[in-house]
Motif scaffolding. Structure first.
Motif, mmCIF file in Angstrom:
data_model
loop_
_atom_site.group_PDB
_atom_site.id
_atom_site.type_symbol
_atom_site.label_atom_id
_atom_site.label_comp_id
_atom_site.label_asym_id
_atom_site.label_seq_id
_atom_site.Cartn_x
_atom_site.Cartn_y
_atom_site.Cartn_z
ATOM 1 N N PHE A 182 -3.897 13.775 5.005
ATOM 2 C CA PHE A 182 -4.890 14.189 5.274
ATOM 3 C C PHE A 182 -4.671 12.665 4.257
ATOM 4 O O PHE A 182 -4.732 11.219 3.786
ATOM 5 N N VAL A 183 -3.236 13.043 3.358
ATOM 6 C CA VAL A 183 -3.018 11.814 2.639
ATOM 7 C C VAL A 183 -2.702 11.026 3.373
ATOM 8 O O VAL A 183 -3.290 9.626 3.205
ATOM 9 N N VAL A 184 -1.840 11.717 4.507
ATOM 10 C CA VAL A 184 -1.144 9.862 5.239
ATOM 11 C C VAL A 184 -2.896 9.341 5.451
ATOM 12 O O VAL A 184 -2.934 8.257 6.019
ATOM 13 N N ALA A 185 -3.573 10.074 6.474
ATOM 14 C CA ALA A 185 -4.861 9.793 7.060
ATOM 15 C C ALA A 185 -5.574 8.455 5.657
ATOM 16 O O ALA A 185 -6.541 7.985 6.443
ATOM 17 N N LEU A 202 1.900 9.529 -6.234
ATOM 18 C CA LEU A 202 2.584 10.739 -6.200
ATOM 19 C C LEU A 202 3.607 10.729 -6.823
ATOM 20 O O LEU A 202 4.386 12.491 -7.192
ATOM 21 N N VAL A 203 4.741 10.045 -6.917
ATOM 22 C CA VAL A 203 6.459 10.272 -7.279
ATOM 23 C C VAL A 203 5.982 10.547 -8.812
ATOM 24 O O VAL A 203 6.677 11.345 -9.363
ATOM 25 N N TRP A 237 6.045 15.776 -14.214
ATOM 26 C CA TRP A 237 5.556 16.983 -14.546
ATOM 27 C C TRP A 237 6.310 18.227 -14.903
ATOM 28 O O TRP A 237 7.152 18.541 -15.061
ATOM 29 N N ALA A 238 7.854 17.694 -13.605
ATOM 30 C CA ALA A 238 8.671 18.304 -13.619
ATOM 31 C C ALA A 238 9.986 17.775 -14.525
ATOM 32 O O ALA A 238 10.946 18.839 -15.112
ATOM 33 N N THR A 273 0.516 -1.286 -0.442
ATOM 34 C CA THR A 273 0.548 0.003 -0.079
ATOM 35 C C THR A 273 0.611 1.222 0.036
ATOM 36 O O THR A 273 0.053 2.237 -0.920
ATOM 37 N N VAL A 274 1.660 1.254 0.605
ATOM 38 C CA VAL A 274 2.443 2.569 0.878
ATOM 39 C C VAL A 274 3.633 2.303 -0.558
ATOM 40 O O VAL A 274 4.115 3.246 -0.931
ATOM 41 N N THR A 275 4.095 1.605 -0.843
ATOM 42 C CA THR A 275 4.376 1.621 -2.261
ATOM 43 C C THR A 275 4.065 1.812 -2.741
ATOM 44 O O THR A 275 4.265 3.126 -3.981
ATOM 45 N N GLY A 276 2.822 1.462 -3.000
ATOM 46 C CA GLY A 276 1.770 2.124 -4.039
ATOM 47 C C GLY A 276 1.292 3.555 -4.686
ATOM 48 O O GLY A 276 1.245 4.094 -5.689
ATOM 49 N N ALA A 277 1.154 3.988 -3.099
ATOM 50 C CA ALA A 277 0.771 5.102 -2.760
ATOM 51 C C ALA A 277 1.592 5.940 -2.993
ATOM 52 O O ALA A 277 1.672 7.199 -3.767
ATOM 53 N N THR A 278 3.383 6.010 -2.888
ATOM 54 C CA THR A 278 4.054 6.395 -3.056
ATOM 55 C C THR A 278 4.497 6.356 -4.589
ATOM 56 O O THR A 278 5.133 8.315 -5.211
ATOM 57 N N LEU A 279 4.214 6.092 -5.229
ATOM 58 C CA LEU A 279 4.130 5.484 -6.865
ATOM 59 C C LEU A 279 3.317 6.559 -7.329
ATOM 60 O O LEU A 279 3.599 7.484 -8.412
#
Length: 83
Positions: free
Chosen positions: A64-67, A22-23, A29-30, A14-20
């Motif tokens: 909010f994202v962490v929650a 967002l990143v 974009w950058a 879950t953390v890996t999916g959320a990180t990817l």
């Protein structure tokens, strides 16, 4: 596999999916043209001191994202136990 190992692997996924999630868009974009000039100019003209509106907005957004991630993990865990 033990229950703790299953929970750990789900949490990591879950953390890996959320990180990817967002990143990867932020990196795309950058990497587009013209953004580096804007970022350099913003860094040069940045006011020193104070937390500012965007700092507060960024902190609230992060909370909010962490929650949301924690809520998703808890809901998935409860649904697994009910069966």
């Amino acid at each position: 596999m033990s229950a703790a190992m299953k929970l750990w692997s789900r949490l990591v996924a879950t953390v890996t999916g959320a990180t990817l999630a967002l990143v990867v868009p932020a990196h795309a974009w950058a990497a587009s043209t013209g953004v580096t000039d804007i970022a350099v100019e913003a860094a040069r003209s940045r006011r020193r001191g104070g937390f500012g509106f965007f700092g507060l907005f960024g902190a609230l957004c992060c909370l909010f994202v962490v929650a949301a991630i924690v809520l998703a993990v808890v809901m998935v865990g409860r649904n697994r136990r009910r069966k």
